[in-house]
Design an enzyme around this catalytic site. Structure first.
Site, short mmCIF file in Angstrom:
data_model
loop_
_atom_site.label_atom_id
_atom_site.label_comp_id
_atom_site.label_asym_id
_atom_site.label_seq_id
_atom_site.Cartn_x
_atom_site.Cartn_y
_atom_site.Cartn_z
N ALA A 183 60.68 31.94 57.34
CA ALA A 183 59.55 31.79 58.41
C ALA A 183 59.71 31.27 59.70
CB ALA A 183 58.45 30.74 57.64
N CYS A 203 57.86 31.25 62.07
CA CYS A 203 56.84 30.30 62.50
C CYS A 203 56.91 28.83 62.19
CB CYS A 203 55.43 30.75 62.11
SG CYS A 203 55.22 32.52 62.53
N ASN A 250 54.37 41.62 57.29
CA ASN A 250 54.24 41.35 55.60
C ASN A 250 53.38 42.43 55.01
OD1 ASN A 250 55.32 38.67 54.09
ND2 ASN A 250 54.88 38.37 56.18
#
Lengths: 477, 477
Positions: free
Chosen positions: A42, A44, A331
């Site tokens: 991830a 982020c 995604n």
């Protein structure tokens, strides 16, 4: 026998495609080439790992190595695809065991984007970082941790991190002053992360406001809030170069001649799509420089797909191709392509340009076309209004100011964009705007939405409804 | 000269109509008759006033008396309209100065709803309350406050409250055990309010779950959470009557014979529309028993409008008239009618049946058709799925389970309803579902919504998207 599906890149888009394909068509062979060691992580979450709110690097992995195995995905780490031959349907791969050609039946390009550091010279100095990837996140946290408290094993890296680099940074004295170059997502999130380590934070932004893509109505409160939280904001300040001393960052110099001494630099001046592997192929790029795709994620070459931060998508408001490299898009497109290759043609979905970011205690959101010039370029005649309303009934504890901007097209009355900022549940409210944009609603329709009301959660008129009322009134003038 | 616009009822719908009309057409005479002393108050805030989170009764007023004056509204408190003659275009009014006939040009019926207490006998005992209006809220808080700490003036009532009643309750010893009859909004919110006063709370619900309109996926976690918080839940328990001792509640008896001793009873078994004043007129009622209206809020009689809790509205999913008495609907319909009477025909907007409620720390939301039988009655073939997902990225602190149910029509794939429950920003997420319902979206379109993602606010796949993915998969089977 059909050649395998080859996926280039083992992050959100690539592994989503691989997972969906292996579930829908377990007999089809799938090979994922990833040039690094980390997969499925991830991006982020990196600022929150640096801040220390997320303890271990492996917490940021969406899929563990075991889960990848369970899905029957043949994942090859440290394998870099260096070329594509779309006539021969092969990719050229450099791996630890040497170079080879791999034939493919279908190809998915999911190479992502990289943090840009140009035009900031000196970005290669020690203690100068772009935040893009777990190795750089680990290095920054190592540097922030006092040497006596640092241990590589505390990073929880599962053996994947560049241990030599983090050990070197872990041995250095923590910085006292950080210069952040760029006030986008990374800059704003890193300001919060570094402040948590008691570093003196300076943020340099070329334009007059941070988060320019969120517009003035969000940018102004962010300026005020960052300053309240002790961030030293340098607005309208163009950084020319980082300067160093003995190979390590010692400060920076702006084009106007201003300087700052700093012993940590974070460069967050945007990202660029990784499209090099298709550069000498018939695979076409869009105007954005990212790979052009149709609604199924297929490129201009049959059997070659692209998804994630390296690819364009279509914007639901303009109907045009657009490049907005964000996690959900990657995604979703990966998943849709996996399904399409397995035999069920699946739309990757458009993008509304929805984005949210946390700036200390401020929640900021945006969707659609917020900027007037951008809206005009897309053929709209934008009218916008900004209102401030409570997040809850005024009498209920915790009610906080929430500022909403809505933008409409004058002729059609159609909602084309919006933004939001506030401290109490503001970010999630952007989803109302995003959904209305995807539904092609007019501002009148938004004004009549039956949104939730209960004193602890919203006033009778949700801030989005208040903004729609005011904008609708302006459209009627 | 045109006869004045007469508005019957001075709460959300009535005063919204009066305010909008006086702004759009300042020359038109408007008279509002209100039978009580309180106007423009927030029903939904009453449990929080009783809890003590809202300090003064006047905090719950949307408009102060001065604001009403400023808007040029001729408001007559303690004036009850007891009859309507739609041929003569007059209303019969009982006021403090006697009875009179008032001619009207246009009539707005905004008489609201009343809390039902039938079929619970004994609801007229002392210390037995329905929570509908500031007088009853003030009386409950007076009773909960120890006599030594109670002072009528602390209620912040601006002189409007029934001071005799609250003084009497203020002198009584606070209750030790409360029986709440009914597990709807009022019951659940009052459980939280009474618990804050250290009262032993028993909640009696006829069906097997509280909040039946939110469905099983919300009701089950609410059962668990209320019990965790110490509420004694009696499910499947039909209360036959309250029993009293010397004129004051002393307990209750269920139809099965079970009894409970209690010195406070709250009866929240639903509301009924106040339609008596049009009963002997040609103004038609709908199947719900509330007043039937068209899309502009006009009844079957020209120039007679109805809005708020006494009127129906049309449901955006079924397209049929529906009676869902809630605050936003009342405000919005009143405002639209004010504008229509002023000369700009304005749609009151449909309802999606959106509702949210706080049950201690649980945030509950619902929209559209959640109940399978209700969906079938409306001609749909409902398919539903329930999922549980995180409210934020799994690695980000504060992530909490969020349970989303989505309901679709099998043939068309259209989204027809949904619910949500969780502790972290769950309620506001129902607005995504409400907006999608109003946009007439299919589940496939919901699955492709570009919703916000950032680790502190949402996982990559928002819980609503996860539910749409799973339901869409089920529809494809």
């Amino acid at each position: 026998m059909t050649d395998p599906v080859v996926i280039v890149g083992g992050d959100a888009a690539g592994l989503s495609a691989a997972s969906k394909l292996s579930r829908e068509d377990p007999d089809r062979e799938v090979i994922v080439f990833e040039r690094g060691r980390w997969v499925s992580y991830a991006h982020c979450g990196e600022p929150y790992f640096i801040k220390g709110e997320v303890e271990e690097l492996t917490d940021l992995l969406s899929l563990s190595p075991a889960e990848i195995d369970d899905r029957g995905i043949d994942l090859r780490r440290e394998h870099e695809v260096v070329g594509v031959d779309t006539d021969a349907r092969t990719v050229a791969v450099d791996g630890p065991g040497g170079s080879f050609e791999q034939p493919y039946g279908d190809l998915v390009v999911a190479t992502g984007a990289r943090a840009r550091s140009e035009p900031i010279r000196g970005s290669d100095l020690d203690a100068a970082f772009t935040i893009h990837g777990l190795d750089s996140a680990a290095a920054v946290r190592a540097l922030l941790t006092p040497p006596a408290e640092f241990a590589v094993d505390d990073l929880g890296d599962n053996g994947y991190v560049d241990r030599e680099a983090v050990a070197r940074y872990g041995a250095m004295e923590p910085p006292e002053t950080a210069a952040i170059v760029g006030g986008g997502y990374v800059g704003v999130e890193m300001a919060e992360a570094l402040d948590a380590w008691d570093v003196d934070v300076h943020l340099f932004q070329r334009s007059e406001r941070p988060l320019p893509m969120f517009g003035e109505a969000v940018g102004e409160p962010v300026v005020e809030h960052l300053r309240e939280r002790g961030v030293d904001l340098h607005l309208g300040a163009e950084v020319d170069r980082l300067v160093g001393d003995d190979g390590r960052v010692s400060g920076l110099r702006c084009t106007g001649g201003a300087t700052l001494d700093a012993d940590l630099a974070i460069v967050g001046v945007g990202v660029a799509p990784n499209v090099e592997i298709v550069r000498d192929t018939p695979v076409e790029l869009g105007d954005s420089g990212a790979i052009a795709v149709d609604e199924y994620g297929e490129t201009s070459v049959d059997g070659v797909y692209a998804a994630g931060d390296c690819a364009e998508d279509r914007h639901v408001v303009t109907g045009d191709p657009s490049w907005v490299p964000l996690g959900l898009t990657a995604n979703r497109a990966g998943r849709a392509i996996g399904k399409t290759i397995a035999g069920t043609q699946t739309d990757t979905g458009g993008i509304a340009g929805t984005a949210v970011v946390k700036a200390f205690d401020l929640e900021c959101g945006r969707a659609g076309l917020v900027d007037a010039a951008e809206a005009e370029d897309a053929g709209f005649d934008p009218v916008s209004r900004t209102i401030t309303a409570g997040s809850r009934s005024g009498y209920y504890p915790g009610a906080a100011e929430t500022t909403v901007t809505l933008v409409a097209d004058r002729d059609s009355g159609r909602l084309i964009g919006g933004s939001i900022v506030g401290t109490d549940r503001a970010a999630v409210r952007i989803d109302t705007i995003a959904t209305a944009l995807e539904g092609g609603m007019t501002v009148g329709e938004v004004e009549r939405l039956d949104l939730a009301y209960a004193p602890p959660f919203s006033p009778v008129w949700d801030p989005v409804l208040v903004a729609a009322k005011v904008l609708n009134g302006a459209l009627a003038e």
